[in-house]
Design a protein around this motif. Structure first.
Motif, short mmCIF file in Angstrom:
data_model
loop_
_atom_site.label_atom_id
_atom_site.label_comp_id
_atom_site.label_asym_id
_atom_site.label_seq_id
_atom_site.Cartn_x
_atom_site.Cartn_y
_atom_site.Cartn_z
N LYS A 1 0.86 -1.17 0.00
CA LYS A 1 0.00 0.00 0.00
C LYS A 1 0.90 1.22 0.00
O LYS A 1 2.01 1.17 0.54
N VAL A 2 0.45 2.32 -0.58
CA VAL A 2 1.34 3.46 -0.77
C VAL A 2 0.70 4.75 -0.32
O VAL A 2 -0.53 4.95 -0.46
N PHE A 3 1.53 5.63 0.24
CA PHE A 3 1.12 6.99 0.58
C PHE A 3 2.18 7.91 -0.01
O PHE A 3 3.36 7.81 0.33
N ASN B 1 1.89 13.27 11.19
CA ASN B 1 0.57 12.99 11.72
C ASN B 1 -0.36 12.41 10.64
O ASN B 1 -1.14 11.50 10.90
N GLN B 2 -0.26 12.94 9.42
CA GLN B 2 -1.04 12.37 8.32
C GLN B 2 -0.69 10.90 8.10
O GLN B 2 -1.58 10.06 7.84
N LEU B 3 0.58 10.59 8.21
CA LEU B 3 1.02 9.21 8.01
C LEU B 3 0.54 8.31 9.15
O LEU B 3 0.13 7.16 8.92
N TYR B 4 0.58 8.80 10.39
CA TYR B 4 0.05 8.03 11.51
C TYR B 4 -1.42 7.68 11.26
O TYR B 4 -1.84 6.54 11.47
N GLU B 5 -2.19 8.67 10.86
CA GLU B 5 -3.62 8.45 10.64
C GLU B 5 -3.85 7.45 9.50
O GLU B 5 -4.75 6.60 9.57
N PHE C 1 5.37 5.06 15.54
CA PHE C 1 4.05 4.45 15.38
C PHE C 1 4.06 3.07 16.05
O PHE C 1 4.97 2.26 15.82
N LEU C 2 3.08 2.82 16.89
CA LEU C 2 3.00 1.56 17.64
C LEU C 2 4.28 1.30 18.44
O LEU C 2 4.67 0.14 18.65
N ARG C 3 4.95 2.36 18.83
CA ARG C 3 6.22 2.31 19.58
C ARG C 3 7.34 1.60 18.81
O ARG C 3 8.29 1.11 19.40
N GLY C 4 7.20 1.55 17.49
CA GLY C 4 8.28 1.02 16.67
C GLY C 4 7.89 -0.15 15.81
O GLY C 4 7.47 -1.19 16.31
N ILE C 5 7.99 0.04 14.47
CA ILE C 5 7.77 -1.05 13.53
C ILE C 5 8.94 -1.08 12.55
O ILE C 5 9.61 -0.06 12.35
#
Length: 370
Positions: free
Chosen positions: A74-76, A91-95, A127-131
């Motif tokens: 998936k792409v942003f 913040n846009q990426l987190y959402e 994000f999620l404390r690290g991925i």
């Protein structure tokens, strides 16, 4: 084709205290991407973050390669340019990741230049404390510098890279074919970071730049591969020894960046490419070194000529010197209100100094801004 084994071997590995990962730097890597990721244990959905320019050039090729490796993607895409590297974009990426149900076992992929790598790495770290995330640098600057070492960050209006984290990638894959899609100015910007590695630590590498500028500017394949891999490896070895800038060794990589970052900040990241600003900053640091009786004028002339031969600026006329002086006070290397300057004793030998006289700095900045 054997889909269980990549046809291209890694150039080297980075064995940092917090993480170990492979670095690939070869021609044709994007076509091998899906197979390489599968062999490295990547599974599930790959969330790609790219900018609109890079995606239009390489997006289809990346998705096709991931599909061959049975990887969903998936792409942003974000706007190109340093101004995008902000908390607002993060913040846009987190959402987006939350809405797509991104999980800790998922993988983020930074497809683009240094801005995309920094931004994606910052989002991955938080994000999620690290991925996990993978660096796919498509600019020369990102290949030889930003993609290796785990420095992730976003900018504030008051300065560059002021909010960030040390967070190492799972893998770095640099397809040297992508360099042929770069505008001449952006390619030159990348050479600045690689030349820097020669100036601070490897006089032989600098000599290669001095003697082979025509071949490198034209991206002669074998020569380019050799120089890019060597420059990346220098960065990797420093990271292994000083991952989080606790000993001072990694700080050497900031040669030219104190004034370079200030130039980017005072021009709102709109006048200089990163390597161009660093080029001017390296000239300033060289002039400071000469003024302090450390570096010879001959060595400064040598590397001024090299930067010029690669199409890089060596001054910044029309920039207000007082604004640059004010901006350097926000530099991350300021400690106890003193700036830690990276200086040269000779080409290939650098060190950190916090005892540079303010008047020398002022005179140097006025000189490069004249």
């Amino acid at each position: 084709m054997d889909t269980n084994k990549p046809s291209i071997k890694p150039a080297f590995s980075v064995d940092a205290p917090s993480s170990q990962y492979l670095v690939y730097a070869e021609n044709g890597l994007l076509d091998e991407l899906g197979n390489i990721l599968k062999t490295q244990g990547v599974d599930g959905t790959v969330y790609i973050i790219s900018d609109s320019n890079v995606w239009s050039s390489h997006g289809e090729q990346v998705v096709t390669s991931l599909n061959r490796g049975d990887l969903e993607s998936k792409v942003f895409t974000v706007d190109a340019g340093e101004a995008t590297k902000s908390l607002s974009t993060a913040n846009q990426l987190y959402e987006w990741l939350a809405s797509e149900r991104c999980e800790r076992k998922s993988t983020l992929m930074a497809l683009g230049g240094g801005m995309i790598g920094d931004l994606t790495g910052f989002v991955a770290a938080t994000f999620l404390r690290g991925i996990p995330f993978i660096q796919i640098p498509t600019s020369l600057s990102a290949m030889v510098d930003a993609s290796i070492g785990g420095k992730t960050a976003v900018n504030l209006s008051s300065g560059k890279n002021l909010v960030g984290a040390f967070y190492q990638p799972k893998l770095v894959l640099a397809d040297l074919n992508t360099l042929r899609t770069l505008p001449t100015r952006e390619l030159a910007s990348g050479w600045a970071e690689a030349i820097k590695h020669g100036l601070i630590l490897d006089s032989n590498l600098f000599y290669m730049f001095e003697e082979n500028h025509n071949g490198l500017i034209n991206l002669e394949p074998d020569l380019t591969r050799s120089i890019v891999q060597r420059s990346m490896e220098i960065k990797g070895k420093i990271v292994e020894q000083d991952e989080k800038e606790t000993t001072g060794l990694r700080m050497l990589l900031n040669y030219g960046h104190t004034i370079g970052h200030a130039l980017e900040s005072v021009t709102n990241y709109s006048s200089f490419l990163h390597g161009e600003a660093v080029s001017v900053g390296m000239i300033a640091a060289g002039k400071i070194s000469v003024s302090m009786g450390l570096l010879s004028n001959k060595d400064l002339d040598r590397y001024t000529n090299v930067l010029t031969n690669y199409g890089l600026p060596t001054s910044c006329p029309s920039i207000d010197p007082d604004s640059v002086l004010n901006a350097i006070q926000m530099d991350k290397k300021v400690k106890d209100k003193k700036i830690n300057w990276i200086l040269l004793r000779e080409i290939g030998h650098s060190f950190v100094s916090s005892t540079v006289d303010d008047r020398v700095v002022q005179d140097t900045i006025k000189d490069i801004c004249s």
